[in-house]
Structures are given as structure tokens and as C-alpha cells.
Design an enzyme around this catalytic site. Structure first.
Site, PDB file in Angstrom:
ATOM      1  CB  CYS A   1     -34.125   8.637   0.460  1.00 31.80           C
ATOM      2  SG  CYS A   1     -33.268   7.046   0.700  1.00 31.80           S
TER       3      CYS A   1
ATOM      4  CB  CYS B   1     -30.625   6.881   8.130  1.00 31.83           C
ATOM      5  SG  CYS B   1     -32.035   5.996   7.433  1.00 31.83           S
TER       6      CYS B   1
END
Length: 275
Positions: free
Chosen positions: A98, A216
Site C-alpha cells: 500500500c 497505486c
């Protein structure tokens, strides 16, 4: 990366005279459905080049459904538990999947997280090098010699600015960017990667050294990386591609895999890992 000890308790490692098997551990947000597809896809494609290698994939999850500062902070606090769980499986490398959770915790935080999580694995008797997707993106861009980039991110504008500022602190200037402003993490995963090259083309990328097609690890982009390179005439990376590159180097393997763009083309196969 931290030194890795010989693990005498391993009973299923393939004989090194005929092949090798590596256990890939990932710490993922509970709503992430992309890193468990893109990282395996990259490493399994590598088997066409190195057929005696095998990889198995193991995950532990941190609760997060919406990409907000509050949920990201709570999730990061749960990463120690995940590192310990994965070290129970004696993984060979551990990835923290993440990017914005790390970057939202403060400038340079990927170094703190990597050291802390490695310590947790060592305390549990299964020391493993730790790669964060945030640190991997920074290192991947430095490996390319990219001092100026443009990027796409699915986050809301304030979190995207966090990513821009984080990269700036690491000596990487973001010339232009677009925040797609997708708050729900499952909606991020559902974004069509075929749209990304066109979105990147709309950025002011003429002076950029590289393009970050997805800042991302939840927004899928692997299938569009090489199309974007052809369209833009620039090296194109994603947080996932950079994570795969750094994982391979942490395993002391040549960082090469087909279909994942210039960084994994073989040109940087033996690039040093950060320590």
C-alpha cells in the site's frame, strides 16, 4: 537489505541443482485485489526466461475499505501483526502493498517501516527482507535515473499531493499529475487499465524522464505498461512493477520479466538494492 539466514526448517525448497522455489509474502489492505494478481503475473512470466524457478504467494491482510488518512493510519498500525504472520510461513521476501499508507505517515517513512517490519520477522525467527511499494517506487525511479516524472493516481487530490510531495522529498520532481479521485478501494481496482495510456498522454510529459502509470498498487496497470511506453516514447513504470523489481533484487535474482516495461527489460537486472 538485511542479511538473510539459512533456514534449516524449510522442507519444501526445491533442490538448487534442479531449480529453486521462493515464497513471496505480501501485506495487503483487506480490499486490495490487484497486488495478488499483478505480482504473481510478473513473476510467473519470468518463468518463461528462467524455467527452473518457482514462486509461491502468501498474504496477510490489514483492514481498509476507503482510502482516507484515518483508515490508512489505522491500517499501518496493523502491519506488524501481518509481518509476524508471514514470517510464520518463513517467506523469503515480504512486500508491504500500500503505497499511500506509507507516504501518508510522513516523509521518508518507507525506511522506518521496512526496518521495523524486518525486525518483527527476525524477532519471530523468520528474518526476511522487506520491500514497501512506496520505497520501491522511489528506488525504481532512481534506478531509471528519472529525476522528473509525470504520474497518474486514483486518490483524492489531497492524498495525491502527498504522493507528489513525498517523491519531491526523495529528489524526484513531479512535472504534472492527475488525481482520478476514486474514494472506494474496490472501485479503484475496477478502473479499466486500457484507459491509462490515454490519460497519461494528456499530461505534460515532454520533459519527463519517466511516466508513473499507476502510483497505486490497487489500480491495475500491468497490461497497459508496454502500450503506454510505445505511445509515449518514455520508460513507464507502476508501483507494482517497481515492487516486483525490488523483490527480485532482494532475493539476489536478476530483476527481469517480460511484458512489464523497461525497468524489468533486463537493462537494470543487477541494479543494487537500497540498504
Amino acid at each position: 537489505m538485511p542479511d538473510r539466514t539459512d533456514r534449516t526448517d524449510r522442507t519444501d525448497r526445491t533442490d538448487r541443482t534442479t531449480g529453486r522455489t521462493f515464497r513471496i509474502g505480501q501485506i495487503v489492505p483487506s480490499s486490495n485485489v490487484t497486488m495478488e494478481t499483478e505480482i504473481p503475473a510478473i513473476l510467473r512470466a519470468r518463468q518463461s526466461l528462467v524455467p527452473d524457478e518457482r514462486f509461491t504467494f502468501h498474504s496477510s491482510r490489514m483492514r481498509m475499505t476507503h482510502v482516507t488518512p484515518e483508515q490508512l493510519k489505522a491500517m499501518d498500525a496493523d502491519s506488524d501483526r501481518c509481518a509476524v504472520e508471514l514470517s510464520d510461513a518463513r517467506v523469503d521476501v515480504l512486500g508491504y502493498a500500500c503505497l499511500v499508507a506509507i507516504m501518508s505517515m510522513g516523509l521518508g517513512y518507507h525506511r522506518t517501516a521496512q526496518e521495523r517490519l524486518h525486525l518483527r520477522t527476525a524477532e519471530n525467527g523468520g528474518p526476511a527482507p522487506v520491500v514497501t511499494s512506496a520505497g520501491a517506487l522511489v528506488h525504481g525511479l532512481h534506478t531509471l535515473g528519472a529525476r522528473k516524472v509525470v504520474l497518474l493516481a486514483p486518490y483524492m487530490r489531497p492524498l495525491t499531493r502527498t504522493v507528489v510531495d513525498y517523491l519531491g522529498h526523495e529528489g524526484i520532481e513531479v512535472l504534472d499529475h492527475q488525481a482520478l479521485e476514486i474514494p472506494d478501494n474496490l472501485d479503484v481496482a475496477a478502473h479499466d487499465p486500457a484507459r491509462l495510456p490515454g490519460l497519461a498522454r494528456a499530461l505534460d510529459y515532454a520533459e519527463a524522464d519517466a511516466v508513473v502509470l499507476s502510483a497505486c498498487v490497487q489500480m491495475p496497470s500491468l497490461t497497459a505498461i508496454e502500450d503506454a511506453e510505445q505511445l509515449l516514447g518514455k520508460p513507464v513504470v507502476s508501483a507494482a512493477v517497481c515492487t516486483a523489481h525490488q523483490m527480485l533484487r532482494a532475493l539476489d535474482l536478476d530483476a527481469v520479466a517480460p511484458g512489464a516495461g523497461h525497468l524489468l527489460s533486463g537493462a537494470y537486472a543487477q541494479a543494487p538494492s537500497p540498504r
